[in-house]
Motif scaffolding. Structure first.
Motif, PDB file in Angstrom:
ATOM      1  N   HIS A  61      25.469  33.778   7.241  1.00  0.00           N
ATOM      2  CA  HIS A  61      23.811  33.836   7.926  1.00  0.00           C
ATOM      3  C   HIS A  61      23.873  34.655   9.284  1.00  0.00           C
ATOM      4  O   HIS A  61      23.315  35.354   9.518  1.00  0.00           O
ATOM      5  CB  HIS A  61      22.818  32.855   7.597  1.00  0.00           C
ATOM      6  CG  HIS A  61      22.605  32.465   6.232  1.00  0.00           C
ATOM      7  ND1 HIS A  61      21.852  33.339   5.430  1.00  0.00           N
ATOM      8  CD2 HIS A  61      22.853  31.413   5.500  1.00  0.00           C
ATOM      9  CE1 HIS A  61      21.455  32.668   4.300  1.00  0.00           C
ATOM     10  NE2 HIS A  61      22.345  31.449   4.232  1.00  0.00           N
ATOM     11  N   TYR A  90      24.928  38.026   9.366  1.00  0.00           N
ATOM     12  CA  TYR A  90      23.992  39.000   8.769  1.00  0.00           C
ATOM     13  C   TYR A  90      23.078  39.310   9.888  1.00  0.00           C
ATOM     14  O   TYR A  90      22.571  40.480  10.126  1.00  0.00           O
ATOM     15  CB  TYR A  90      23.239  38.263   7.782  1.00  0.00           C
ATOM     16  CG  TYR A  90      22.230  38.859   7.093  1.00  0.00           C
ATOM     17  CD1 TYR A  90      22.243  39.602   5.808  1.00  0.00           C
ATOM     18  CD2 TYR A  90      20.902  39.017   7.610  1.00  0.00           C
ATOM     19  CE1 TYR A  90      21.128  40.433   5.072  1.00  0.00           C
ATOM     20  CE2 TYR A  90      19.945  39.791   6.936  1.00  0.00           C
ATOM     21  CZ  TYR A  90      19.828  40.632   6.054  1.00  0.00           C
ATOM     22  OH  TYR A  90      18.971  41.271   5.220  1.00  0.00           O
ATOM     23  N   ASP A  91      22.730  38.095  10.796  1.00  0.00           N
ATOM     24  CA  ASP A  91      21.604  38.317  11.901  1.00  0.00           C
ATOM     25  C   ASP A  91      22.336  39.099  13.136  1.00  0.00           C
ATOM     26  O   ASP A  91      21.295  39.737  13.814  1.00  0.00           O
ATOM     27  CB  ASP A  91      21.375  36.946  12.208  1.00  0.00           C
ATOM     28  CG  ASP A  91      20.124  36.247  11.210  1.00  0.00           C
ATOM     29  OD1 ASP A  91      19.846  36.967  10.171  1.00  0.00           O
ATOM     30  OD2 ASP A  91      20.291  35.019  11.422  1.00  0.00           O
ATOM     31  N   PRO A 139      20.676  46.839  10.733  1.00  0.00           N
ATOM     32  CA  PRO A 139      20.400  47.324   9.530  1.00  0.00           C
ATOM     33  C   PRO A 139      21.603  48.345   9.103  1.00  0.00           C
ATOM     34  O   PRO A 139      21.743  49.390   9.882  1.00  0.00           O
ATOM     35  CB  PRO A 139      19.140  47.743   9.558  1.00  0.00           C
ATOM     36  CG  PRO A 139      18.293  47.272  10.825  1.00  0.00           C
ATOM     37  CD  PRO A 139      19.655  46.947  11.760  1.00  0.00           C
ATOM     38  N   CYS A 162      29.513  43.391   6.697  1.00  0.00           N
ATOM     39  CA  CYS A 162      30.513  42.239   7.075  1.00  0.00           C
ATOM     40  C   CYS A 162      31.524  42.218   5.811  1.00  0.00           C
ATOM     41  O   CYS A 162      31.404  42.582   4.642  1.00  0.00           O
ATOM     42  CB  CYS A 162      29.445  41.027   6.643  1.00  0.00           C
ATOM     43  SG  CYS A 162      30.612  39.316   6.820  1.00  0.00           S
ATOM     44  N   PHE A 188      23.390  39.988   1.569  1.00  0.00           N
ATOM     45  CA  PHE A 188      24.041  41.191   1.647  1.00  0.00           C
ATOM     46  C   PHE A 188      23.821  41.712   0.579  1.00  0.00           C
ATOM     47  O   PHE A 188      23.924  41.305  -0.797  1.00  0.00           O
ATOM     48  CB  PHE A 188      25.524  41.012   1.964  1.00  0.00           C
ATOM     49  CG  PHE A 188      25.824  40.581   3.402  1.00  0.00           C
ATOM     50  CD1 PHE A 188      25.859  41.399   4.423  1.00  0.00           C
ATOM     51  CD2 PHE A 188      25.791  39.374   3.717  1.00  0.00           C
ATOM     52  CE1 PHE A 188      26.144  41.152   5.897  1.00  0.00           C
ATOM     53  CE2 PHE A 188      25.962  38.836   5.215  1.00  0.00           C
ATOM     54  CZ  PHE A 188      26.188  39.980   6.011  1.00  0.00           C
ATOM     55  N   THR A 209      26.624  44.658   2.696  1.00  0.00           N
ATOM     56  CA  THR A 209      25.967  45.660   3.625  1.00  0.00           C
ATOM     57  C   THR A 209      24.760  44.765   3.949  1.00  0.00           C
ATOM     58  O   THR A 209      23.985  44.461   2.955  1.00  0.00           O
ATOM     59  CB  THR A 209      25.938  47.113   3.094  1.00  0.00           C
ATOM     60  OG1 THR A 209      27.151  47.358   2.863  1.00  0.00           O
ATOM     61  CG2 THR A 209      25.053  47.838   4.101  1.00  0.00           C
ATOM     62  N   ARG A 210      24.286  44.822   5.161  1.00  0.00           N
ATOM     63  CA  ARG A 210      22.818  44.422   5.637  1.00  0.00           C
ATOM     64  C   ARG A 210      21.902  45.448   5.161  1.00  0.00           C
ATOM     65  O   ARG A 210      21.988  46.497   5.715  1.00  0.00           O
ATOM     66  CB  ARG A 210      22.652  43.925   6.973  1.00  0.00           C
ATOM     67  CG  ARG A 210      21.302  43.577   7.361  1.00  0.00           C
ATOM     68  CD  ARG A 210      21.167  43.198   8.975  1.00  0.00           C
ATOM     69  NE  ARG A 210      19.720  42.856   9.286  1.00  0.00           N
ATOM     70  CZ  ARG A 210      19.297  42.181  10.429  1.00  0.00           C
ATOM     71  NH1 ARG A 210      20.324  41.674  11.124  1.00  0.00           N
ATOM     72  NH2 ARG A 210      18.070  42.177  10.526  1.00  0.00           N
TER      73      ARG A 210
END
Length: 267
Positions: free
Chosen positions: A131, A134-135, A139, A143, A246, A264-265
């Motif tokens: 997480h 991700y943050d 955009p 990862c 993701f 991918t985000r």
């Protein structure tokens, strides 16, 4: 007594303080390309902003910079941070050092990539780290993690799991001695893999055979030392990133024994 997470951090602090060097192929961008496989090319790293979660001695940090990364956030919670800084001092102006667990990676960094090579399988609860990755991404950022795999390791695990019940209790110096002894057996096995279709043959011939014997000893120590190690099935490896939000999750079964996973985000 420290909990499992803290004990694992302490284990790696001791390990990377003792095994400080990353020689030859072991520290090369060529090995990074092998870890990424078809999921990410080194050309895609050029000019990018990247976080490396679990930087240890700085091996992956240096690989990323060798591949042309513009800036790297090196995240390492253990006492190995001192070794990391020594090993990356020549390019420290392109590195942000963060001595903290991966779940403390700051949000909204707008990173192009977050990578974690051989780390999340040593974290009992990896979801907060995923997480945080991700943050920290922009955009469309990605990862990429490399994990021990279950598939392809069944024979190895039948030996390693019982042995680890003993080795995780051994003091550092005794485990070093044991690793020296087992390295002779490993080198003999690599030789046999050149002529026989033995388990993990691809990895033995394509990776371990290229390592100096000192790194093979480290590889054995690294398998036997940490308090926690998980071997991920394909489904578990995929869920690790998909459950973290993701999309476009892709997997590469590296040499038939481990998983590289990319997510991918969403934009």
């Amino acid at each position: 007594m420290p909990d499992l997470k803290d004990q694992t951090i302490n284990d790696f602090g001791e390990q990377w303080t003792a095994f400080r060097e990353n020689p030859a192929y072991y520290g090369s961008a060529d090995l990074l390309a092998d870890l990424f496989g078809p999921l990410l090319s080194l050309d895609e790293v050029k000019g990018k902003r990247i976080a490396d979660i679990g930087s240890g001695t700085g091996r992956i940090v240096n690989m990323l910079l060798d591949a042309g990364a513009d800036r790297v956030v090196a995240v390492e919670p253990s006492d190995a941070m001192l070794v990391l800084k020594d090993n990356t001092a020549a390019r420290a102006e392109r590195i942000d050092y963060l001595q903290a667990p991966g779940d403390r990676l700051p949000p909204d960094l707008g990173l192009d990539y977050v990578v974690s090579m051989g780390v999340l399988h040593h974290i009992p609860e990896p979801a907060p780290v995923v997480h945080a990755a991700y943050d920290a991404l922009r955009p469309g950022g990605r990862c990429i993690v490399w994990l021990y795999g279950y598939e392809g390791n069944e024979t190895y695990l039948s030996l390693a799991i019982p042995l680890r019940k003993l080795t995780v209790l051994l003091p550092h110096r005794l485990l070093v001695v044991l690793s020296h002894g087992l390295e002779w057996a490993l080198t003999a096995y690599i030789g046999l893999c050149r002529i026989l279709p033995l388990p993990m043959r691809s990895y033995m011939r394509s990776v371990l055979a290229k390592f100096p014997r000192s790194v093979r000893r480290l590889t054995i120590y690294d398998q036997l030392n940490p308090a926690y190690a998980k071997y991920y099935t394909r489904a578990e490896a995929e869920a690790l990133l998909s459950d973290g939000g993701f999309g476009d999750v892709r997997l590469y079964h590296r040499h038939g024994y481990s998983w590289t996973v990319s997510g991918t985000r969403p934009a």
